[in-house]
Write a protein that holds these residues in place. Structure first.
Motif, PDB file in Angstrom:
ATOM      1  N   UNK A  39       0.834  -1.208   0.000  1.00  0.00           N
ATOM      2  CA  UNK A  39       0.000   0.000   0.000  1.00  0.00           C
ATOM      3  C   UNK A  39       0.867   1.255   0.000  1.00  0.00           C
ATOM      4  N   UNK A  40       1.980   1.200   0.740  1.00  0.00           N
ATOM      5  CA  UNK A  40       2.867   2.360   0.861  1.00  0.00           C
ATOM      6  C   UNK A  40       3.917   2.423  -0.249  1.00  0.00           C
ATOM      7  N   UNK A  41       3.845   1.481  -1.192  1.00  0.00           N
ATOM      8  CA  UNK A  41       4.806   1.432  -2.304  1.00  0.00           C
ATOM      9  C   UNK A  41       6.246   1.293  -1.812  1.00  0.00           C
ATOM     10  N   UNK A  42       6.436   0.487  -0.769  1.00  0.00           N
ATOM     11  CA  UNK A  42       7.777   0.208  -0.261  1.00  0.00           C
ATOM     12  C   UNK A  42       8.498  -0.701  -1.251  1.00  0.00           C
ATOM     13  N   UNK A  43       9.701  -0.307  -1.644  1.00  0.00           N
ATOM     14  CA  UNK A  43      10.411  -1.017  -2.707  1.00  0.00           C
ATOM     15  C   UNK A  43      10.991  -2.356  -2.281  1.00  0.00           C
ATOM     16  N   UNK A  44      11.295  -2.517  -0.996  1.00  0.00           N
ATOM     17  CA  UNK A  44      11.925  -3.764  -0.553  1.00  0.00           C
ATOM     18  C   UNK A  44      11.509  -4.083   0.871  1.00  0.00           C
ATOM     19  N   UNK A  45      11.436  -5.368   1.160  1.00  0.00           N
ATOM     20  CA  UNK A  45      11.017  -5.829   2.481  1.00  0.00           C
ATOM     21  C   UNK A  45      11.871  -7.021   2.889  1.00  0.00           C
ATOM     22  N   UNK A  46      12.343  -7.012   4.122  1.00  0.00           N
ATOM     23  CA  UNK A  46      13.072  -8.158   4.656  1.00  0.00           C
ATOM     24  C   UNK A  46      12.085  -9.107   5.322  1.00  0.00           C
ATOM     25  N   UNK A  47      12.213 -10.396   5.030  1.00  0.00           N
ATOM     26  CA  UNK A  47      11.300 -11.382   5.610  1.00  0.00           C
ATOM     27  C   UNK A  47      11.775 -11.863   6.974  1.00  0.00           C
ATOM     28  N   UNK A  48      12.997 -11.475   7.364  1.00  0.00           N
ATOM     29  CA  UNK A  48      13.511 -11.896   8.660  1.00  0.00           C
ATOM     30  C   UNK A  48      14.803 -11.186   8.984  1.00  0.00           C
ATOM     31  N   UNK A  49      15.133 -11.154  10.274  1.00  0.00           N
ATOM     32  CA  UNK A  49      16.335 -10.466  10.737  1.00  0.00           C
ATOM     33  C   UNK A  49      17.100 -11.325  11.731  1.00  0.00           C
ATOM     34  N   UNK A  50      18.218 -11.883  11.292  1.00  0.00           N
ATOM     35  CA  UNK A  50      19.178 -12.562  12.167  1.00  0.00           C
ATOM     36  C   UNK A  50      18.535 -13.624  13.057  1.00  0.00           C
ATOM     37  N   UNK A  51      17.625 -14.400  12.494  1.00  0.00           N
ATOM     38  CA  UNK A  51      17.008 -15.506  13.236  1.00  0.00           C
ATOM     39  C   UNK A  51      17.886 -16.742  13.064  1.00  0.00           C
ATOM     40  N   UNK A  52      19.052 -16.672  13.650  1.00  0.00           N
ATOM     41  CA  UNK A  52      20.143 -17.615  13.398  1.00  0.00           C
ATOM     42  C   UNK A  52      19.730 -19.078  13.557  1.00  0.00           C
ATOM     43  N   UNK A  53      19.010 -19.394  14.627  1.00  0.00           N
ATOM     44  CA  UNK A  53      18.659 -20.792  14.896  1.00  0.00           C
ATOM     45  C   UNK A  53      17.484 -21.282  14.052  1.00  0.00           C
ATOM     46  N   UNK A  54      16.842 -20.368  13.342  1.00  0.00           N
ATOM     47  CA  UNK A  54      15.681 -20.756  12.542  1.00  0.00           C
ATOM     48  C   UNK A  54      15.924 -20.628  11.041  1.00  0.00           C
ATOM     49  N   UNK A  55      17.141 -20.263  10.658  1.00  0.00           N
ATOM     50  CA  UNK A  55      17.399 -20.023   9.234  1.00  0.00           C
ATOM     51  C   UNK A  55      18.246 -21.105   8.575  1.00  0.00           C
ATOM     52  N   UNK A  56      18.575 -22.174   9.303  1.00  0.00           N
ATOM     53  CA  UNK A  56      19.406 -23.208   8.686  1.00  0.00           C
ATOM     54  C   UNK A  56      18.546 -24.178   7.874  1.00  0.00           C
ATOM     55  N   UNK A  57      19.175 -25.195   7.317  1.00  0.00           N
ATOM     56  CA  UNK A  57      18.516 -26.065   6.344  1.00  0.00           C
ATOM     57  C   UNK A  57      17.326 -26.826   6.915  1.00  0.00           C
TER      58      UNK A  57
END
Length: 287
Positions: A39-57
């Motif tokens: 709605x705000x025409x934001x060009x980019x969005x991060x889906x997560x930030x440094x969720x180290x234990x939840x971002x592995x395979x």
């Protein structure tokens, strides 16, 4: 989104008992944020930030579903994930291929304060940055084309104005600027000068950078006029010599001493064709 999960919890240590339920709840929040971003025409969005234990395979399927839901929900901007600098988290993520660019929060030390007694020179700092960039290049060059072809944006970069800050730029601020954390504006400025020079000396590796911690409202250095016990040795370059260095690197002019506006700069190499605007969204989740 920055997850604030309680006084005794840090977002990069989050590992819920029920991962499926957690991703379901988190996915709803991200979906809502993506709707707002559209709605705000934001060009980019991060889906997560440094969720180290939840971002592995082990959790790749959750992230792929979350990202697919954002796309299907109508968000047309760029998507990324803000990973802890390589080699801590960036290399363990196996869903870069479905994101638009690789995001990396870059807080790497410029000296070892326990073994180095000499303050690093400008040339030493350039060499240190260059080695970090080249080390990262070795990894990304070894990845499949659907990952190695992605642009790399340093989604956070910052150096506090103290010797201790250069040794551990990722650490929390001290309560007072004393000892190794005594204010040193010159060192902070040298670090930023060396950072921008190293980017020029190592083209084609890092495509852009966001200078973070600019009197961030979530930190104790937010108001330089209201918290002089922390601001002199904090990350914020606002009102310090580094402010001019950063402004010049972005093609701007050195701000006047009367300019008290807070700003986030996004630095890009001249060969980058796109402009990325990052919306920093604060989400509070009680686990």
């Amino acid at each position: 989104p920055l997850i604030v999960c309680g006084d005794e919890c840090t977002f990069f240590n989050i590992l819920p008992d029920n991962v499926t339920l957690w991703f379901s709840s988190y996915g709803e929040i991200i979906q809502n944020l993506s709707t707002i971003a559209q709605i705000l025409n934001i060009d980019a969005l991060s889906v997560g930030l440094e969720l180290f234990h939840l971002s592995d395979k082990e959790y790749v399927s959750y992230w792929r579903s979350l990202i697919e839901n954002i796309r299907q929900g109508g968000y047309t901007g760029l998507l990324t994930y803000c990973s802890i600098f390589y080699p801590v988290e960036t290399q363990q993520i196996q869903f870069w291929d479905i994101l638009d660019f690789i995001g990396m929060d870059f807080y790497l030390p410029l000296l070892n304060i326990t073994t180095q007694t000499i303050i690093p020179s400008y040339e030493h700092m350039i060499d240190r940055f260059s080695r970090y960039f080249q080390h990262f290049k070795q990894w990304i060059d070894s990845q499949p084309l659907n990952t190695s072809s992605k642009q790399v944006i340093l989604t956070e970069t910052g150096y506090p104005s103290s010797l201790g800050g250069l040794a551990a730029p990722f650490a929390n601020l001290p309560s007072r600027c004393v000892g190794n954390y005594s204010a040193n504006f010159t060192l902070q400025n040298m670090a930023f000068e060396a950072f921008f020079q190293a980017m020029k000396d190592n083209p084609g590796i890092i495509n852009g950078s966001i200078i973070f911690w600019w009197e961030n409202p979530s930190t104790r250095d937010f108001d330089r006029n209201g918290n002089l016990s922390v601001w002199p040795c904090s990350w914020s370059p606002h009102g310090k010599p580094a402010e001019c260095t950063i402004a010049t690197a972005f093609g701007g002019k050195c701000p006047s001493s009367n300019d008290s506006r807070s700003t986030i700069f996004i630095h890009q190499n001249s060969n980058v064709a796109i402009t990325i605007i990052i919306a920093i969204l604060l989400t509070i989740i009680r686990l």
